[in-house]
Design a protein around this motif. Structure first.
Motif, mmCIF file in Angstrom:
data_model
loop_
_atom_site.group_PDB
_atom_site.id
_atom_site.type_symbol
_atom_site.label_atom_id
_atom_site.label_comp_id
_atom_site.label_asym_id
_atom_site.label_seq_id
_atom_site.Cartn_x
_atom_site.Cartn_y
_atom_site.Cartn_z
ATOM 1 N N LEU A 158 102.666 -90.214 -62.190
ATOM 2 C CA LEU A 158 103.158 -89.958 -63.356
ATOM 3 C C LEU A 158 104.343 -89.102 -63.340
ATOM 4 N N GLU A 159 105.466 -89.231 -64.104
ATOM 5 C CA GLU A 159 106.726 -88.705 -64.173
ATOM 6 C C GLU A 159 106.813 -87.781 -65.239
ATOM 7 N N ILE A 160 107.247 -86.529 -64.909
ATOM 8 C CA ILE A 160 107.682 -85.627 -65.889
ATOM 9 C C ILE A 160 109.118 -84.974 -65.594
ATOM 10 N N SER A 161 109.750 -84.524 -66.487
ATOM 11 C CA SER A 161 110.822 -83.745 -66.084
ATOM 12 C C SER A 161 111.163 -82.385 -66.845
ATOM 13 N N ASP A 183 108.835 -88.818 -77.237
ATOM 14 C CA ASP A 183 109.111 -90.246 -76.416
ATOM 15 C C ASP A 183 107.833 -91.052 -76.554
ATOM 16 N N GLU A 184 107.744 -92.018 -77.424
ATOM 17 C CA GLU A 184 106.516 -92.865 -77.850
ATOM 18 C C GLU A 184 106.329 -93.665 -76.322
ATOM 19 N N SER A 185 107.372 -94.162 -75.796
ATOM 20 C CA SER A 185 106.896 -95.026 -74.709
ATOM 21 C C SER A 185 106.576 -94.324 -73.464
ATOM 22 N N LEU A 186 106.951 -93.108 -73.374
ATOM 23 C CA LEU A 186 106.561 -92.111 -72.188
ATOM 24 C C LEU A 186 105.309 -91.558 -72.429
ATOM 25 N N PHE A 187 104.826 -91.395 -73.688
ATOM 26 C CA PHE A 187 103.764 -90.825 -74.111
ATOM 27 C C PHE A 187 102.502 -91.851 -73.750
ATOM 28 N N LYS A 188 102.964 -93.133 -74.125
ATOM 29 C CA LYS A 188 101.789 -94.107 -73.747
ATOM 30 C C LYS A 188 101.725 -94.556 -72.528
ATOM 31 N N SER A 189 102.854 -94.560 -72.005
ATOM 32 C CA SER A 189 102.953 -94.761 -70.313
ATOM 33 C C SER A 189 102.194 -93.907 -69.793
ATOM 34 N N ILE A 190 102.097 -92.542 -69.889
ATOM 35 C CA ILE A 190 101.323 -91.582 -69.173
ATOM 36 C C ILE A 190 99.538 -91.894 -69.654
ATOM 37 N N LEU A 191 99.369 -92.304 -70.856
ATOM 38 C CA LEU A 191 98.149 -92.636 -71.229
ATOM 39 C C LEU A 191 97.671 -93.941 -70.359
ATOM 40 N N ASP A 222 94.161 -94.373 -67.700
ATOM 41 C CA ASP A 222 93.110 -95.374 -68.129
ATOM 42 C C ASP A 222 93.074 -95.526 -69.132
ATOM 43 N N PHE A 223 93.880 -95.526 -70.331
ATOM 44 C CA PHE A 223 93.816 -95.846 -71.589
ATOM 45 C C PHE A 223 93.971 -97.587 -71.499
ATOM 46 N N SER A 224 93.249 -98.430 -72.274
ATOM 47 C CA SER A 224 93.458 -99.701 -72.441
ATOM 48 C C SER A 224 94.598 -99.882 -73.572
ATOM 49 N N ARG A 225 95.116 -100.968 -73.637
ATOM 50 C CA ARG A 225 95.858 -101.262 -74.939
ATOM 51 C C ARG A 225 95.285 -101.342 -75.898
ATOM 52 N N SER A 234 101.896 -82.975 -73.998
ATOM 53 C CA SER A 234 102.574 -81.904 -73.373
ATOM 54 C C SER A 234 103.421 -82.186 -72.235
ATOM 55 N N LEU A 235 103.115 -83.307 -71.379
ATOM 56 C CA LEU A 235 103.932 -83.916 -70.300
ATOM 57 C C LEU A 235 105.114 -84.374 -71.042
ATOM 58 N N SER A 236 105.224 -85.014 -72.136
ATOM 59 C CA SER A 236 106.167 -85.619 -72.849
ATOM 60 C C SER A 236 107.236 -84.834 -73.400
ATOM 61 N N GLU A 237 106.878 -83.463 -73.457
ATOM 62 C CA GLU A 237 107.613 -82.698 -74.184
ATOM 63 C C GLU A 237 108.512 -81.991 -72.998
ATOM 64 N N LYS A 238 110.045 -81.625 -73.795
ATOM 65 C CA LYS A 238 110.888 -81.125 -72.892
ATOM 66 C C LYS A 238 111.026 -79.397 -73.046
#
Length: 492
Positions: free
Chosen positions: A297-300, A398-406, A410-413, A436-440
């Motif tokens: 996973l990627e966070i900054s 960011d919704e796309s980052l949030f869902k990408s992490i999920l 192992d979250f299914s679509r 939390s990981l999506s927050e700057k």
């Protein structure tokens, strides 16, 4: 010894189109100390509920033993603990209860106190003691570690190691290693049972994954070759049919009847070949199986303008007359991963709340810049509701980052369409961590973030924190996680 036979088990919750289990068959020996593992949402608690007869299902589950489930539901928590035990097991024998409490290092005086006055750890131990004084039952123990501190986990795992005839759901690797002799795992495409503890199962799984990765690559090449061949086959008759409107090389016209007849034969032949190729593709695709999604996973994290983010000097916190922690001093510097450690009630959560800005009665000095931004993950998930899209928007992430992490956890679509309130306990905690990981922010503060989260996801989160080294202060009783992650441990 007796066996539990599961044959062709199929189950889905009412109103759901997704089967939790589909034509599952396996056997369990009731004398085993069976560890039960698998990703969140795969059906561990559901299977325990099926053993208890809570839902209708197709297939068969045959057993010659009764089942008891932990944790028990305690309706009147204001009653004395002894009365609570009597409600659970009216025919208990007192000396047997005292023997179990002694093994769990619980003093006799807790029996004469209101149950709700006991700490979470004491409540867990008392209910386990009540569970193990019952006889002739297979005990279904569902995540007993969630309210146990590190020392209590070691004690309870040693206690369970002296027992047998139980199925234990736990996401704590060390805990499982210390007290089980078989592992039942719900994998991506099957259910399997192996002899040994969790570490032995995990090592076998890594070897199997390595083998399957090589096999999957070979299968993908085969599938691509068959697909390309199928496309070429499908083009044969099409090219011949097109030639009916062309001319011979000599310039004379083609016999369209002859060419049409030839095209029909070619079409029939190509369809037969294509059908065989598609069957081969489908068969090979079924073999692409149990590799878990463990992408990194990627966070900054935001940079801070100075090295030291927070400092506590001789801090003591109290609630009314009760002092929960005294004379605490430490600092948090950029890049540090600090574990707050201590028994339940030592003030770990209170220190976290103080740093996060909650107004508490304290003495000493807390230095924290007003420009410092913090992302906090609490123990509580009861407030989560609505869909993930609205949740992301309402929290400004960011919704796309949030869902990408999920997705990587192992979250299914399909899960994205459901209401968060219907998620499992582990899935809800993943929502909080992904947020939390999506927050700057400059600092992450996590209070027991791994409760209910499956082992593979815990390992992924470890890899993430080690790779991207965010500054984090956390409370966590998973000893493997703490040993692997913490750069500094503050013992309260």
């Amino acid at each position: 010894m007796s066996l539990i036979n599961v044959a062709n088990l199929t189950f889905a919750y009412e109103g759901s189109y997704d089967n939790i289990f589909e034509n599952v068959s396996f056997q369990i020996d009731t004398d085993w100390k069976l560890g039960f593992t698998g990703r969140n949402g795969r059906g561990k608690t559901t299977f325990l509920s099926l053993l208890l007869g809570k839902y209708e299902y197709s297939g068969t589950i045959s057993a010659k033993v009764d089942f008891d489930y932990f944790p028990f539901s305690v309706e009147n928590k204001e009653n004395n603990t002894l009365d609570v035990i009597s409600d659970i097991y009216p025919d208990y024998i007192h000396w047997k209860l005292m023997r179990e409490l002694s093994l769990l290092k619980v003093s006799e005086d807790v029996l004469y106190r209101p149950f709700d006055s006991l700490s979470n750890g004491e409540q867990t131990k008392v209910l386990l003691a009540a569970l193990f004084i019952k006889e002739n039952s297979l005990l279904l123990i569902d995540e007993p570690t969630n309210h146990l501190d590190l020392n209590a986990r070691k004690l309870v795992s040693a206690y369970l190691n002296t027992k047998s005839s139980f199925i234990l759901v736990s996401h704590d690797r060390s805990f499982l290693d210390n007290c089980v002799d078989h592992i039942l795992s719900i994998n991506k495409t099957n259910i399997e049972i192996q002899k040994g503890n969790f570490s032995a199962w995990w090592e076998n799984k890594r070897r199997q994954d390595h083998f399957e990765l090589a096999e999957n690559e070979k299968l993908r090449r085969d599938i691509k070759r068959l697909s390309d061949s199928s496309k070429r086959t499908g083009n044969w008759s099409h090219e011949v049919e097109k030639s009916k409107n062309g001319t011979r090389n000599s310039g004379s016209k083609l016999d369209k009847g002859y060419v049409g007849h030839k095209a029909a034969k070619m079409m029939k032949r190509s369809k037969a070949i294509e059908q065989r190729q598609q069957s081969a593709i489908a068969e090979k695709s079924k073999l692409l199986k149990n590799i878990e999604n463990s992408d990194s996973l990627e966070i900054s994290q935001l940079d801070y303008h100075k090295n030291e983010l927070v400092e506590l000097e001789h801090v003591s916190i109290q609630y009314g007359e009760k002092i929960v922690c005294a004379d605490i001093s430490f600092s948090i510097e950029q890049g540090e991963r600090i574990a707050l450690s201590g028994i339940n009630g030592s003030g770990k959560s209170s220190i976290i709340k103080l740093i996060c800005g909650e107004e508490l009665d304290y003495t000493g000095t807390l230095r924290k810049d007003s420009q410092l931004t913090i992302s906090y993950v609490s123990q509580d998930t009861s407030h989560l509701q609505g869909n993930l899209t609205d949740y992301a928007r309402s929290n400004g992430i960011d919704e796309s980052l949030f869902k990408s992490i999920l997705r990587k956890l192992d979250f299914s679509r399909v899960q994205f369409e459901k209401d968060i309130s219907a998620f499992s306990g582990g899935q809800k905690k993943k929502v909080l961590i992904a947020k939390s990981l999506s927050e700057k922010v400059h600092l992450h503060i996590w209070d027991e973030p791994l409760n209910f989260i499956d082992i593979i996801s815990r390992m992924q989160i470890e890899e993430l924190l080690l790779e991207y080294t965010p500054t984090i202060l956390f409370v966590e009783h998973d000893s493997e996680f703490c040993n692997n992650i913490a750069t500094k441990i503050i013992q309260l």
